[in-house]
Design an enzyme around this catalytic site. Structure first.
Site, mmCIF file in Angstrom:
data_model
loop_
_atom_site.group_PDB
_atom_site.id
_atom_site.type_symbol
_atom_site.label_atom_id
_atom_site.label_comp_id
_atom_site.label_asym_id
_atom_site.label_seq_id
_atom_site.Cartn_x
_atom_site.Cartn_y
_atom_site.Cartn_z
ATOM 1 N N LEU A 12 0.861 -1.188 0.000
ATOM 2 C CA LEU A 12 0.000 0.000 0.000
ATOM 3 C C LEU A 12 0.889 1.226 0.000
ATOM 4 O O LEU A 12 1.943 1.240 0.659
ATOM 5 C CB LEU A 12 -0.912 0.032 1.231
ATOM 6 C CG LEU A 12 -2.068 -0.966 1.316
ATOM 7 C CD1 LEU A 12 -2.835 -0.758 2.621
ATOM 8 C CD2 LEU A 12 -3.004 -0.831 0.131
ATOM 9 N N ASP A 13 0.490 2.271 -0.721
ATOM 10 C CA ASP A 13 1.239 3.522 -0.695
ATOM 11 C C ASP A 13 1.354 4.025 0.741
ATOM 12 O O ASP A 13 0.419 3.848 1.540
ATOM 13 C CB ASP A 13 0.530 4.591 -1.525
ATOM 14 C CG ASP A 13 0.514 4.250 -3.006
ATOM 15 O OD1 ASP A 13 1.414 3.510 -3.448
ATOM 16 O OD2 ASP A 13 -0.390 4.714 -3.709
ATOM 17 N N PRO A 14 2.468 4.680 1.099
ATOM 18 C CA PRO A 14 2.576 5.232 2.452
ATOM 19 C C PRO A 14 1.413 6.156 2.813
ATOM 20 O O PRO A 14 0.968 6.189 3.953
ATOM 21 C CB PRO A 14 3.901 6.004 2.403
ATOM 22 C CG PRO A 14 4.689 5.335 1.337
ATOM 23 C CD PRO A 14 3.682 4.893 0.309
#
Length: 484
Positions: A331-333
């Site tokens: 998942l993107d930060p």
């Protein structure tokens, strides 16, 4: 003791001001992390460098290509004889080289790096090719249903990934030991030691500000004013413009500059990073973990920084067997929500097959900036990973990897739409591109600073996860309400 060569290099690099002074000299260095216009001395130095860049056709042609602009910097300094001038620097490389006449040099010894870097790069490139070939072989075997052969290839693939990661980390450690960082007190540290116990992020020490200060300290020059500006074509994310002045970055210079500035009178200390909560483990057994990732925390630490703060690093003290390959998805930060970790290769392969065949579900919810008129649909786009590319450049029919996600509208408001996504493939940024691209929804996810506009956060959350446990046969379902 300075040599004749040192003196010649200083004369070629330091530009003295001519004509009437533009104002009073600064009495102390301004906080480099504060966004504001430089004073009259910094502006005059920056404008002189910009004029020089305009007069160099080679720089103009390269820097004005789409997405090829660069940060430059000037440092107003006082020489021991009282004269005032300025130094110039660029971030990273300029036109593919580290040293350019009239600009300060990098913080490492080029000859020492050249003794090991080309061989290391060639090694990594060979392993990349081997990895790609094994991925293609595994994909073909998966499609044919040859389970025994597939397990053998997956084991070889895991070994290549492990060896590649270890070699990459060793090479990066060797690189960062070669950066010698001075401060105003005459002390020095290596770049590696400044970031301990974590490895430095990529590009640390290569920004304009550290180069300028290091050169000033080593040549007996007193720093008076620093100015950094973006020059030429805007970056692909559109967040900077030509001639705009910007503060020093937090993630790299936020560690390097506080050490370098020790011994100087500086206006304000750099800002401190906010504390991000840790991941919440929702399920644990000998084969699987399911956790809820908070917004702001990366899933993985990054290839060149294996101990950087992330879900993996925070979980490893409790689950030491975990490696990057344990994570089925990323998942993107900036996003948040549910993810699953496989604690062994066989479990990982079994759960991954469920996702690839549509037997498992990983549901996301998002607010998008704009109105979506249709009620539901399927987005099918070939994507390729292009760092910092525009949304259009991420879609590549020839070289891209197929990505698919089903979607439906959950709620409509005047200026935004709440959408549910169920992807069947999970390359990085997939849903962000599916939302923003004209062949997808055509509207970016709210808070997407790369493909849309910045907001309080990226309004994307993985709110549901369901799959069959490969060892027990039980159907597992998890939910995490979106925090927006």
């Amino acid at each position: 003791m300075k040599t004749r060569t040192d003196e010649v290099d200083l004369i070629q690099t330091l530009t003295f001001f001519e004509g009437p002074p533009p104002g009073d000299l600064p009495t102390r260095l301004a906080n480099p992390f504060q966004a504001k216009l430089p004073g009259p001395w910094g502006l005059r130095a920056a404008e002189a460098l910009q004029q020089r860049l305009r007069q160099q056709p080679a720089y103009t042609e390269a820097l004005w290509r789409r997405g090829c602009g660069k940060m430059f910097g000037v440092l107003v300094v006082a020489a021991p004889d009282g004269r005032v001038g300025f130094l110039s620097a660029f971030s990273g490389m300029l036109s593919g080289v580290w040293t350019v006449e009239g600009f300060v040099p990098p913080l490492f010894d080029l000859v020492a790096r050249d003794a090991f870097w080309p061989e290391g790069e060639a090694e990594l490139a060979a392993m990349e090719h081997q990895h790609a070939a094994l991925c293609r072989e595994a994909e073909a075997l998966r499609a044919q249903g040859h389970a025994p052969s597939l397990r053998e290839v997956e084991a070889r693939l895991a070994e290549v990934e492990h060896v590649r990661a270890e070699r990459s980390r060793a090479l990066w450690r060797q690189v960062t030991q070669g950066y010698v960082i001075p401060n105003a007190r005459g002390e020095t540290q290596t770049l590696a030691s400044l970031f301990l116990p974590k490895p430095p992020p990529g590009g640390a020490g290569d920004c304009a500000a550290p180069k300028l200060l290091a050169y000033a300290f080593r040549n007996g020059l007193t720093p008076l004013e620093l100015a950094e500006f973006w020059w030429a074509a805007p970056p692909l994310d559109g967040r900077r413009e030509a001639g705009g002045y910007y503060p020093a970055c937090d993630n790299k210079c936020g560690t390097v500059l506080p050490f370098m500035l020790q011994g100087l009178d500086v206006e304000l200390p750099p800002p401190t990073a906010p504390v991000v909560p840790g991941p919440r483990v929702l399920h644990e057994d000998p084969w699987l973990l399911v956790f809820d990732k908070p917004e702001g925390l990366p899933t993985l630490p990054g290839r060149h920084a294996p101990t950087r703060d992330s879900v993996l690093v925070r979980l490893q003290p409790r689950f030491p067997e975990l490696v990057p390959a344990s994570f089925l998805h990323d998942l993107d930060p900036e996003s948040s929500g549910l993810l699953v970790i496989a604690r062994d290769a066989a479990t990982r392969a079994a759960v991954q097959r469920q996702f690839s065949q549509g037997e498992a579900e990983h549901r996301h919810v998002a607010w998008v900036d704009g109105r979506v008129d249709k009620d539901s649909g399927l987005i099918d786009l070939p994507l390729r990973p292009v760092a910092h590319a525009s949304v259009e450049d991420c879609v590549d029919a020839r070289h891209g990897k197929r990505t698919r996600s089903a979607w439906k509208v959950l709620q409509r408001e005047a200026a935004r739409t709440r959408v549910e996504f169920v992807p069947t493939t999970h390359p990085p940024h997939t849903l962000r591109i599916h939302a923003a691209h004209r062949l997808g929804l055509g509207v970016p996810i709210a808070g997407d600073a790369r493909f849309g506009r910045e907001d309080v956060r990226l309004m994307l959350h993985a709110d549901a996860l369901a799959f069959v446990h490969p060892r027990t046969g039980a159907r597992l379902s998890f939910t995490s309400p979106a925090p927006f």
